[in-house]
Design a protein around this motif. Structure first.
Motif, short mmCIF file in Angstrom:
data_model
loop_
_atom_site.label_atom_id
_atom_site.label_comp_id
_atom_site.label_asym_id
_atom_site.label_seq_id
_atom_site.Cartn_x
_atom_site.Cartn_y
_atom_site.Cartn_z
N GLY A 151 -4.95 -11.71 82.56
CA GLY A 151 -6.39 -11.47 82.49
C GLY A 151 -6.86 -11.07 81.10
N GLN A 152 -5.93 -10.60 80.25
CA GLN A 152 -6.32 -10.24 78.89
C GLN A 152 -6.53 -11.49 78.05
N LYS A 153 -7.35 -11.35 77.03
CA LYS A 153 -7.58 -12.46 76.10
C LYS A 153 -6.53 -12.41 75.00
N ILE A 154 -6.17 -13.60 74.54
CA ILE A 154 -5.22 -13.73 73.44
C ILE A 154 -5.77 -14.74 72.45
N GLU A 155 -5.61 -14.44 71.18
CA GLU A 155 -6.01 -15.37 70.12
C GLU A 155 -4.73 -15.85 69.44
N LEU A 156 -4.58 -17.15 69.36
CA LEU A 156 -3.41 -17.76 68.71
C LEU A 156 -3.89 -18.50 67.48
N LYS A 157 -3.26 -18.25 66.33
CA LYS A 157 -3.66 -18.88 65.06
C LYS A 157 -2.47 -19.50 64.37
N ARG A 158 -2.77 -20.57 63.63
CA ARG A 158 -1.75 -21.14 62.75
C ARG A 158 -1.50 -20.13 61.63
N ALA A 159 -0.24 -20.04 61.20
CA ALA A 159 0.10 -19.15 60.10
C ALA A 159 0.88 -19.96 59.07
N ALA A 160 1.49 -19.30 58.14
CA ALA A 160 2.20 -19.96 57.04
C ALA A 160 3.45 -20.68 57.54
N MET A 161 3.79 -21.75 56.86
CA MET A 161 5.04 -22.48 57.06
C MET A 161 5.22 -22.98 58.49
N GLY A 162 4.13 -23.38 59.12
CA GLY A 162 4.22 -23.95 60.46
C GLY A 162 4.41 -22.94 61.58
N SER A 163 4.24 -21.67 61.27
CA SER A 163 4.41 -20.64 62.30
C SER A 163 3.05 -20.33 62.94
N PHE A 164 3.08 -19.47 63.96
CA PHE A 164 1.88 -19.09 64.68
C PHE A 164 1.86 -17.58 64.88
N MET A 165 0.65 -17.02 64.89
CA MET A 165 0.47 -15.60 65.16
C MET A 165 -0.38 -15.46 66.41
N GLY A 166 -0.04 -14.49 67.24
CA GLY A 166 -0.79 -14.21 68.45
C GLY A 166 -1.23 -12.77 68.48
N LYS A 167 -2.45 -12.56 68.95
CA LYS A 167 -3.01 -11.20 69.00
C LYS A 167 -3.66 -11.00 70.36
N VAL A 168 -3.13 -10.06 71.14
CA VAL A 168 -3.66 -9.75 72.47
C VAL A 168 -4.67 -8.63 72.32
N GLU A 169 -5.84 -8.81 72.89
CA GLU A 169 -6.93 -7.82 72.92
C GLU A 169 -6.66 -6.51 72.21
N GLY A 170 -7.08 -6.42 70.99
CA GLY A 170 -7.02 -5.16 70.27
C GLY A 170 -5.65 -4.81 69.70
N GLY A 171 -4.63 -5.57 70.01
CA GLY A 171 -3.30 -5.29 69.47
C GLY A 171 -3.14 -5.90 68.09
N ARG A 172 -1.98 -5.66 67.52
CA ARG A 172 -1.72 -6.27 66.22
C ARG A 172 -1.15 -7.67 66.43
N ALA A 173 -1.31 -8.52 65.43
CA ALA A 173 -0.81 -9.88 65.52
C ALA A 173 0.71 -9.90 65.38
N VAL A 174 1.35 -10.72 66.20
CA VAL A 174 2.80 -10.88 66.13
C VAL A 174 3.12 -12.36 66.06
N ARG A 175 4.27 -12.69 65.52
CA ARG A 175 4.69 -14.10 65.45
C ARG A 175 5.03 -14.60 66.84
N MET A 176 4.62 -15.85 67.08
CA MET A 176 4.86 -16.47 68.39
C MET A 176 5.26 -17.91 68.18
N LYS A 177 5.86 -18.48 69.23
CA LYS A 177 6.14 -19.93 69.20
C LYS A 177 5.85 -20.51 70.57
N ARG A 178 5.43 -21.76 70.58
CA ARG A 178 5.13 -22.47 71.81
C ARG A 178 6.45 -22.95 72.41
N VAL A 179 6.66 -22.67 73.70
CA VAL A 179 7.91 -23.08 74.34
C VAL A 179 7.72 -24.17 75.38
N SER A 180 6.53 -24.32 75.90
CA SER A 180 6.25 -25.44 76.78
C SER A 180 4.76 -25.58 77.02
#
Length: 185
Positions: free
Chosen positions: A156-185
């Protein structure tokens, strides 16, 4: 304009729009058009009304058969944008209809494509050590590659996913800090 002629004209115009999406803003070097489409466009050059209509009927019929056989796929711009968002996070070769260009030949992508998405978390699963697998409402599965230390993500929480450097991605869940993420499926 009678109904049949109007439908043919409408189909032809929508097809021109769909096939021309990538070419309308294309760099000087354009992709070759499919033969089935150029055959349809050649019907416009026929001056005799009945012969032109017969040509359109024949070519639109051929286009319909090709679409039924999945030899031709027709997407409008909103469908194309939905597809880009659905594929966000995956690595693909540079495809013209997904905003890829052939940079070696001097073409640049038409736009940066989708650079971020806002989504709602549908499911979460702890992977231990502060890492999470996060399922989005559209079915996409993402995994954090570093620990989330502040709060645990919840459905139910919102998440923002952004492209980052070198083909990586950052994800930030409602008010939290951004962390590195990867798509798995």
């Amino acid at each position: 304009m009678n109904g049949k002629r109007g439908r043919i004209l409408a189909l032809s115009l929508s097809l021109c729009l769909v096939v021309g999406i990538g070419q309308a803003q294309a760099a000087p070097k354009q992709q070759p058009r499919p033969e089935i489409f150029t055959n349809l466009l050649q019907c416009r050059t026929i001056t005799d009304n009945s012969a032109r209509l017969a040509c359109f009927d024949q070519q639109v019929g051929a286009m319909d058969v090709a679409a039924q056989r999945d030899e031709v796929v027709v997407l409008d711009k909103s469908e194309l944008n939905r597809t880009r968002k659905t594929l966000f996070g995956f690595s693909f070769p540079k495809l013209p209809f997904l905003n890829g260009g052939d940079e070696e030949d001097g073409d640049k992508p038409q736009a940066e494509g989708v650079t971020h998405i806002d989504a709602v978390i549908a499911s979460v699963r702890s992977l231990g050590y502060g890492k999470w697998q996060i399922g989005l409402e559209d079915g996409a599965q993402w995994m954090t590659t570093e620990a989330m230390t502040a709060r645990d993500p919840k459905p139910g929480q919102k998440i923002e996913l952004k492209r980052a450097a070198m083909g990586s991605f950052m994800g930030k869940v409602e008010g939290g800090r951004a962390v590195r993420m990867k798509r798995v499926s």
